[in-house]
Design an enzyme around this catalytic site. Structure first.
Site, PDB file in Angstrom:
ATOM      1  N   LEU A  35      40.545  28.803 104.656  1.00 15.32           N
ATOM      2  CA  LEU A  35      39.787  28.987 105.886  1.00 15.32           C
ATOM      3  C   LEU A  35      40.633  29.874 106.790  1.00 15.32           C
ATOM      4  O   LEU A  35      41.859  29.794 106.764  1.00 15.32           O
ATOM      5  CB  LEU A  35      39.530  27.645 106.587  1.00 15.32           C
ATOM      6  CG  LEU A  35      38.583  26.654 105.906  1.00 15.32           C
ATOM      7  CD1 LEU A  35      38.497  25.382 106.734  1.00 15.32           C
ATOM      8  CD2 LEU A  35      37.203  27.253 105.715  1.00 15.32           C
ATOM      9  N   ASP A  36      39.969  30.702 107.580  1.00 15.86           N
ATOM     10  CA  ASP A  36      40.706  31.522 108.540  1.00 15.86           C
ATOM     11  C   ASP A  36      41.463  30.636 109.521  1.00 15.86           C
ATOM     12  O   ASP A  36      41.055  29.500 109.791  1.00 15.86           O
ATOM     13  CB  ASP A  36      39.745  32.410 109.355  1.00 15.86           C
ATOM     14  CG  ASP A  36      39.041  33.435 108.504  1.00 15.86           C
ATOM     15  OD1 ASP A  36      39.472  33.657 107.358  1.00 15.86           O
ATOM     16  OD2 ASP A  36      38.061  34.025 108.994  1.00 15.86           O
ATOM     17  N   LYS A  37      42.520  31.167 110.058  1.00 18.07           N
ATOM     18  CA  LYS A  37      43.249  30.466 111.104  1.00 18.07           C
ATOM     19  C   LYS A  37      42.281  30.153 112.249  1.00 18.07           C
ATOM     20  O   LYS A  37      41.474  30.992 112.630  1.00 18.07           O
ATOM     21  CB  LYS A  37      44.395  31.335 111.624  1.00 18.07           C
ATOM     22  CG  LYS A  37      45.240  30.670 112.698  1.00 18.07           C
ATOM     23  CD  LYS A  37      46.348  31.598 113.163  1.00 18.07           C
ATOM     24  CE  LYS A  37      47.171  30.929 114.266  1.00 18.07           C
ATOM     25  NZ  LYS A  37      48.241  31.814 114.766  1.00 18.07           N
ATOM     26  N   THR A  39      39.755  28.250 112.193  1.00 14.89           N
ATOM     27  CA  THR A  39      38.430  27.838 111.732  1.00 14.89           C
ATOM     28  C   THR A  39      38.543  26.404 111.242  1.00 14.89           C
ATOM     29  O   THR A  39      39.383  26.089 110.405  1.00 14.89           O
ATOM     30  CB  THR A  39      37.923  28.736 110.581  1.00 14.89           C
ATOM     31  OG1 THR A  39      37.766  30.070 111.062  1.00 14.89           O
ATOM     32  CG2 THR A  39      36.584  28.241 110.048  1.00 14.89           C
ATOM     33  N   ARG A 137      33.241  36.599 110.713  1.00 14.56           N
ATOM     34  CA  ARG A 137      33.709  37.149 111.989  1.00 14.56           C
ATOM     35  C   ARG A 137      33.495  38.654 112.060  1.00 14.56           C
ATOM     36  O   ARG A 137      33.068  39.197 113.089  1.00 14.56           O
ATOM     37  CB  ARG A 137      35.177  36.794 112.186  1.00 14.56           C
ATOM     38  CG  ARG A 137      35.417  35.294 112.291  1.00 14.56           C
ATOM     39  CD  ARG A 137      36.834  34.916 111.963  1.00 14.56           C
ATOM     40  NE  ARG A 137      37.773  35.517 112.905  1.00 14.56           N
ATOM     41  CZ  ARG A 137      39.079  35.640 112.657  1.00 14.56           C
ATOM     42  NH1 ARG A 137      39.582  35.224 111.502  1.00 14.56           N
ATOM     43  NH2 ARG A 137      39.865  36.179 113.566  1.00 14.56           N
TER      44      ARG A 137
END
Length: 205
Positions: A35-37, A39, A137
């Site tokens: 997961l993205d930072k 998120t 995003r």
């Protein structure tokens, strides 16, 4: 919840006590996908190498259904739509991703949950067919609706002064790597995200 490095990995290792797949290496043991930072949400962690390989294959074949919730800047006019734009490394900033004709195929579907005209933002449910880095995003920013709190693809400023972004991995649907049973895992929105939504609803749209 968030980037699977540091605190999250330490917590997973503490719970599983070293019984995780070794494919992710020492830094990310058992982590099947990222997961993205900043998120939040659900993450698949494998406890052995066989499960890790089989889950990775499902993800590669787009057999894992990933659903996200995002709060974005602006009033999205469409009730539902699909964004099909290739994503690759940005030519202006190598630390960022961007819509790029030479990039890889990236497909994002979104559906309206609720509009908040008073706050100039929209709550969306999002499903992705592909898993490109920062895909949601980048796509939402590209069409003019960046994720609230996103400091990389927007300015990060928001009326709630939250740090981090309003993007949540709500659920995962996949087949159990051993039993083949249909699995559905869901995570509640984090408190700060729920508080923002409730505040907007209580104060009117």
């Amino acid at each position: 919840n968030g980037n699977p490095d540091g605190t999250l990995v330490n917590a997973i290792m503490a719970i599983c006590k070293g019984t995780l797949s070794g494919i992710g290496g020492e830094l990310r043991p058992g982590i099947v996908h990222r997961l993205d930072k900043d998120t939040s949400g659900v993450l698949i962690v494998a406890k052995n190498d066989i499960a890790h390989v089989k889950m990775s294959e499902q993800i590669k074949k787009h057999e894992v259904e990933k659903t996200y919730i995002a709060l974005v800047k602006g009033i999205v006019k469409e009730n539902q739509a699909t964004i099909n734009m290739p994503i690759g490394r940005s030519t202006k900033d190598r630390k960022k991703m961007a819509v790029n004709k030479k990039g890889k195929e990236a497909i994002t579907h979104f559906k309206l949950i609720e509009r908040f005209p008073k706050y100039n933002c929209t709550l969306l449910e999002i499903k992705i067919e592909t898993g490109r880095t920062h895909q949601i995003r980048v796509h939402l920013s590209e069409i003019g609706y960046p994720v609230i709190g996103d400091e990389v693809y927007s300015n990060g400023k928001n009326q709630w002064n939250i740090k981090g972004q309003c993007l949540h991995a709500k659920s995962l649907k996949f087949k159990h790597p051993v039993t083949k049973k249909e699995m559905f895992i869901e995570a509640e929105l984090p408190k700060y995200f729920k508080d923002i939504i409730e505040q907007m609803r209580q104060r009117g749209i």
